[in-house]
Design a protein around this motif. Structure first.
Motif, PDB file in Angstrom:
ATOM      1  N   LEU A   8       6.873  10.798   6.901  1.00 17.70           N
ATOM      2  CA  LEU A   8       7.136   9.838   7.968  1.00 17.70           C
ATOM      3  C   LEU A   8       5.908   9.627   8.856  1.00 17.70           C
ATOM      4  O   LEU A   8       5.612   8.505   9.279  1.00 17.70           O
ATOM      5  N   GLU A   9       5.191  10.703   9.119  1.00 15.41           N
ATOM      6  CA  GLU A   9       3.941  10.563   9.896  1.00 15.41           C
ATOM      7  C   GLU A   9       2.947   9.686   9.142  1.00 15.41           C
ATOM      8  O   GLU A   9       2.242   8.862   9.740  1.00 15.41           O
ATOM      9  N   ALA A  10       2.900   9.866   7.832  1.00 16.81           N
ATOM     10  CA  ALA A  10       1.978   9.044   7.028  1.00 16.81           C
ATOM     11  C   ALA A  10       2.356   7.570   7.134  1.00 16.81           C
ATOM     12  O   ALA A  10       1.487   6.693   7.244  1.00 16.81           O
ATOM     13  N   VAL A  11       3.653   7.292   7.115  1.00 12.94           N
ATOM     14  CA  VAL A  11       4.119   5.903   7.245  1.00 12.94           C
ATOM     15  C   VAL A  11       3.686   5.338   8.598  1.00 12.94           C
ATOM     16  O   VAL A  11       3.150   4.215   8.685  1.00 12.94           O
ATOM     17  N   ASP A  52       0.862  -1.187   0.000  1.00  6.93           N
ATOM     18  CA  ASP A  52       0.000   0.000   0.000  1.00  6.93           C
ATOM     19  C   ASP A  52       0.901   1.242   0.000  1.00  6.93           C
ATOM     20  O   ASP A  52       2.126   1.137   0.119  1.00  6.93           O
ATOM     21  N   PHE A  53       0.287   2.384  -0.106  1.00  7.52           N
ATOM     22  CA  PHE A  53       1.010   3.660  -0.209  1.00  7.52           C
ATOM     23  C   PHE A  53       0.716   4.535   1.003  1.00  7.52           C
ATOM     24  O   PHE A  53      -0.459   4.758   1.331  1.00  7.52           O
ATOM     25  N   ALA A  54       1.777   5.035   1.635  1.00  6.65           N
ATOM     26  CA  ALA A  54       1.587   5.962   2.760  1.00  6.65           C
ATOM     27  C   ALA A  54       1.570   7.379   2.191  1.00  6.65           C
ATOM     28  O   ALA A  54       2.561   8.120   2.247  1.00  6.65           O
ATOM     29  N   ILE A  55       0.420   7.748   1.634  1.00  5.37           N
ATOM     30  CA  ILE A  55       0.291   9.078   1.011  1.00  5.37           C
ATOM     31  C   ILE A  55      -0.047  10.086   2.115  1.00  5.37           C
ATOM     32  O   ILE A  55      -1.051   9.908   2.819  1.00  5.37           O
ATOM     33  N   ARG A  96       1.244   6.250  10.547  1.00  5.66           N
ATOM     34  CA  ARG A  96      -0.212   6.077  10.607  1.00  5.66           C
ATOM     35  C   ARG A  96      -0.637   4.819   9.842  1.00  5.66           C
ATOM     36  O   ARG A  96      -1.408   3.993  10.326  1.00  5.66           O
ATOM     37  N   ARG A  97      -0.094   4.651   8.647  1.00 11.98           N
ATOM     38  CA  ARG A  97      -0.478   3.500   7.821  1.00 11.98           C
ATOM     39  C   ARG A  97      -0.009   2.188   8.446  1.00 11.98           C
ATOM     40  O   ARG A  97      -0.659   1.169   8.339  1.00 11.98           O
ATOM     41  N   ARG A  98       1.195   2.231   9.066  1.00 15.39           N
ATOM     42  CA  ARG A  98       1.706   0.992   9.667  1.00 15.39           C
ATOM     43  C   ARG A  98       0.772   0.496  10.757  1.00 15.39           C
ATOM     44  O   ARG A  98       0.544  -0.697  10.897  1.00 15.39           O
ATOM     45  N   LYS A  99       0.229   1.437  11.506  1.00 19.77           N
ATOM     46  CA  LYS A  99      -0.737   1.030  12.564  1.00 19.77           C
ATOM     47  C   LYS A  99      -1.962   0.385  11.918  1.00 19.77           C
ATOM     48  O   LYS A  99      -2.447  -0.641  12.372  1.00 19.77           O
ATOM     49  N   MET A 100      -2.462   1.030  10.856  1.00 20.58           N
ATOM     50  CA  MET A 100      -3.638   0.467  10.181  1.00 20.58           C
ATOM     51  C   MET A 100      -3.343  -0.949   9.676  1.00 20.58           C
ATOM     52  O   MET A 100      -4.171  -1.846   9.777  1.00 20.58           O
ATOM     53  N   ALA A 101      -2.124  -1.130   9.156  1.00 24.33           N
ATOM     54  CA  ALA A 101      -1.770  -2.411   8.538  1.00 24.33           C
ATOM     55  C   ALA A 101      -1.661  -3.534   9.559  1.00 24.33           C
ATOM     56  O   ALA A 101      -1.673  -4.710   9.190  1.00 24.33           O
ATOM     57  N   ASP A 102      -1.585  -3.189  10.842  1.00 24.98           N
ATOM     58  CA  ASP A 102      -1.533  -4.240  11.866  1.00 24.98           C
ATOM     59  C   ASP A 102      -2.775  -5.131  11.830  1.00 24.98           C
ATOM     60  O   ASP A 102      -2.763  -6.226  12.356  1.00 24.98           O
ATOM     61  N   HIS A 154       4.839   1.596   0.561  1.00 30.28           N
ATOM     62  CA  HIS A 154       5.640   2.580  -0.157  1.00 30.28           C
ATOM     63  C   HIS A 154       5.484   3.900   0.587  1.00 30.28           C
ATOM     64  O   HIS A 154       4.362   4.276   0.948  1.00 30.28           O
ATOM     65  N   GLY A 155       6.594   4.611   0.795  1.00 33.37           N
ATOM     66  CA  GLY A 155       6.481   5.978   1.281  1.00 33.37           C
ATOM     67  C   GLY A 155       5.976   6.867   0.152  1.00 33.37           C
ATOM     68  O   GLY A 155       5.782   6.408  -0.985  1.00 33.37           O
ATOM     69  N   CYS A 156       5.774   8.136   0.431  1.00 38.78           N
ATOM     70  CA  CYS A 156       5.305   9.065  -0.609  1.00 38.78           C
ATOM     71  C   CYS A 156       5.725  10.481  -0.234  1.00 38.78           C
ATOM     72  O   CYS A 156       5.523  10.903   0.909  1.00 38.78           O
ATOM     73  N   VAL A 157       6.315  11.172  -1.190  1.00 40.85           N
ATOM     74  CA  VAL A 157       6.689  12.573  -0.956  1.00 40.85           C
ATOM     75  C   VAL A 157       5.869  13.442  -1.903  1.00 40.85           C
ATOM     76  O   VAL A 157       5.821  13.194  -3.106  1.00 40.85           O
ATOM     77  N   VAL A 158       5.237  14.461  -1.318  1.00 40.06           N
ATOM     78  CA  VAL A 158       4.442  15.388  -2.125  1.00 40.06           C
ATOM     79  C   VAL A 158       5.212  16.686  -2.335  1.00 40.06           C
ATOM     80  O   VAL A 158       5.189  17.259  -3.426  1.00 40.06           O
ATOM     81  N   GLU A 159       5.889  17.122  -1.300  1.00 42.82           N
ATOM     82  CA  GLU A 159       6.549  18.427  -1.380  1.00 42.82           C
ATOM     83  C   GLU A 159       7.919  18.352  -0.723  1.00 42.82           C
ATOM     84  O   GLU A 159       8.054  17.846   0.395  1.00 42.82           O
TER      85      GLU A 159
END
Ligand code: URP
Ligand code: ZN
Ligand code: ZN
Length: 468
Positions: A110-113, A99-102, A115-121, A130-135
């Motif tokens: 890093l915060e997105a990662v 999945d993507f940590a957008i 948050r997503r890691r907790k969900m993925a539990d 996948h990490g994701c950089v917007v800016e």
């Protein structure tokens, strides 16, 4: 030979890896593949469970490199969570989803990662992110380093979706440069945003901006232009790049040319770009097929399959986005605001097997390369995943190559969406038994919930040569 408690043997089937296939008995214990033995050897002592795979294929569990889970796009959020998406994945023979940590607005990568890691539990199958950089800002290099330390070395960049998650060209280049130092891999959604904006504005002016007009609002040239640009950046940065969901032969040809120059570049496509064409936008519910990039003309669809047969596609991901018909319909008069993406994590293996292997005789090993081995390699998780070999996780699919299933509607599937883009399609080939970490989780129609045992995977460095 004596095996530890809770051991299992899969007998009588044809084991298929990306580099070999043949009859073998697979011995499993402690969640791992222990050994492959000659089919006529007697079983060792201590086997608790024998799975009879006569007439079946024994495949490594699918690895889906492109799966959006509970993801917000614009004003819409996809309907599943890790529990439901992983169950659907397992039913379809996929045992690892990525999945993507957008980042949400205001959130750091890093915060997105985190948050997503907790969900993925909550996942019932193995997961990676996948990490994701917007800016870009000066904290991004350290964040990418910290992500790499957490085992996340693939980072998504979108060259479109302006004012939402688009990364500008400077950001793309800087992330590529940073990932080159971290032995990482950029995952790029490549469509030129300004060409899309231009096409959309012109079509909006003439009031042709509904779902039925979707294909013309995101032209192939927009994809080709962005791929070319990102390849130039990758070459400059001496980085590695993976293009998600490529849809047309010209875009793939650019990747092939770059590879010949020594650039580490890879092509992903998706089942829908190999099977479905833009004629569906002329039919009664075009909104169901709105995805970005759009479905292309029949010639391209057939051309993309031809490239799959010629070894020019490296992976086939689902780009799973679980929207409902109601969500799709709500803004179908304007593709700029309606949700894009289609459900597909469960159907990925069967529809591809049916078309590529049954109808078109793709070698079984190539099929496994596209849906399991290469996605594992391109996420730094091979040979833990993507192969049936001693020491690999025992994620195994006993696949019935003869079983036919009519995808009458979404009720025969387990995804949270109330439609499937493959409605009315008869497919041949379906998973019969699925093991995740050595445990039977699917047996026919039955799901044996292993609980939230989802294993988080860590990516290894990619190194400086092509991984496939
Ligand atoms: O239409 C798509 N593909 N939606 C999901 C987001 C993306 O661009 O992958
Ligand atoms: Zn995308
Ligand atoms: Zn996507």
């Amino acid at each position: 030979m004596t095996l530890d408690a809770s051991t299992l043997a899969i007998t009588g089937g044809t084991v298929v890896n990306s580099d070999w296939s043949g009859p073998a008995t697979v011995l499993v214990s402690d969640g791992k593949v222990q050994q492959l033995v000659q089919p006529d050897n007697s079983l060792p002592a201590g086997i608790d469970n024998v799975i009879d795979a006569r007439g079946k294929l024994v495949l490594p569990g699918g690895v889906d490199p492109h799966c959006h889970v509970a993801t917000t796009i614009g004003e819409f959020t996809t309907l599943d969570d890790y529990q439901s998406v992983s169950k659907a994945a397992l039913y379809g023979g996929t045992t690892t989803i990525i999945d993507f940590a957008i980042p949400l607005p205001g959130e750091s990568p890093l915060e997105a990662v985190r948050r997503r890691r907790k969900m993925a539990d909550e996942s019932r199958c193995s997961t990676a992110l996948h990490g994701c950089v917007v800016e870009w800002d000066e904290t991004v290099p350290l964040q990418l380093r910290q992500m790499a330390e957490l085992g996340i070395r693939t980072v998504k960049l979108f060259t479109t979706y302006r004012d939402e998650i688009m990364a500008d060209a400077d950001t793309v280049l800087k992330v590529l440069e940073t990932l080159a130092q971290l032995d990482g891999l950029a995952y790029v959604h490549a469509e030129s945003d300004y060409l899309i904006r231009d096409a959309q504005a012109k079509r909006a002016e003439s009031k042709h901006i509904s779902a039925a007009d979707h294909a013309l609002t995101r032209p192939e040239l927009a994809e080709v232009a962005a791929v070319s640009d990102v390849l130039a950046m990758t070459e400059t940065a001496k980085a590695s790049v993976y293009f998600v969901h490529q849809t047309n032969t010209a875009a793939v040809a650019l990747v092939q040319e770059a590879r010949r120059r020594g650039v580490r570049a890879y092509t992903e496509s998706c089942p829908h770009y190999l099977l479905l064409d833009d004629g569906l936008y002329d039919e009664s519910r075009p909104d169901r097929f709105v995805c970005c990039p759009p479905l292309r003309a029949r010639g391209q669809v057939d051309g993309m399959r031809e490239l799959a047969h010629r070894g020019m596609l490296h992976t086939l991901g689902s780009d799973h986005c679980c929207f409902s018909l109601a969500q799709k319909k709500e803004h179908a008069h304007d593709v700029r605001v309606m949700p894009n993406g289609m459900p597909g994590v469960e159907t990925r293996l069967p529809v591809l097997f049916s078309k590529l292997v049954v109808d078109e005789a793709l070698p079984l090993e190539r099929f496994v390369a596209l849906v399991a081995a290469n996605p594992a390699k391109l996420n730094g998780i091979y040979p833990q995943k993507g192969i049936i070999a001693p020491g690999a996780d025992a994620d195994i699919v006993v696949f019935d190559p003869a079983k036919r299933k009519m995808l009458a509607d979404a009720s025969v599937l387990h995804m949270e969406s109330d439609y499937t883009p493959y409605e009315g399609r008869l497919v041949q080939g379906w998973p019969e038994v699925v093991l995740s970490g050595g445990v039977v989780v699917i047996d026919g129609d039955d799901f044996y919930d292993p609980g939230p045992t989802g294993l988080r995977l860590n990516a290894k460095p990619f190194g400086h040569s092509l991984v496939c």
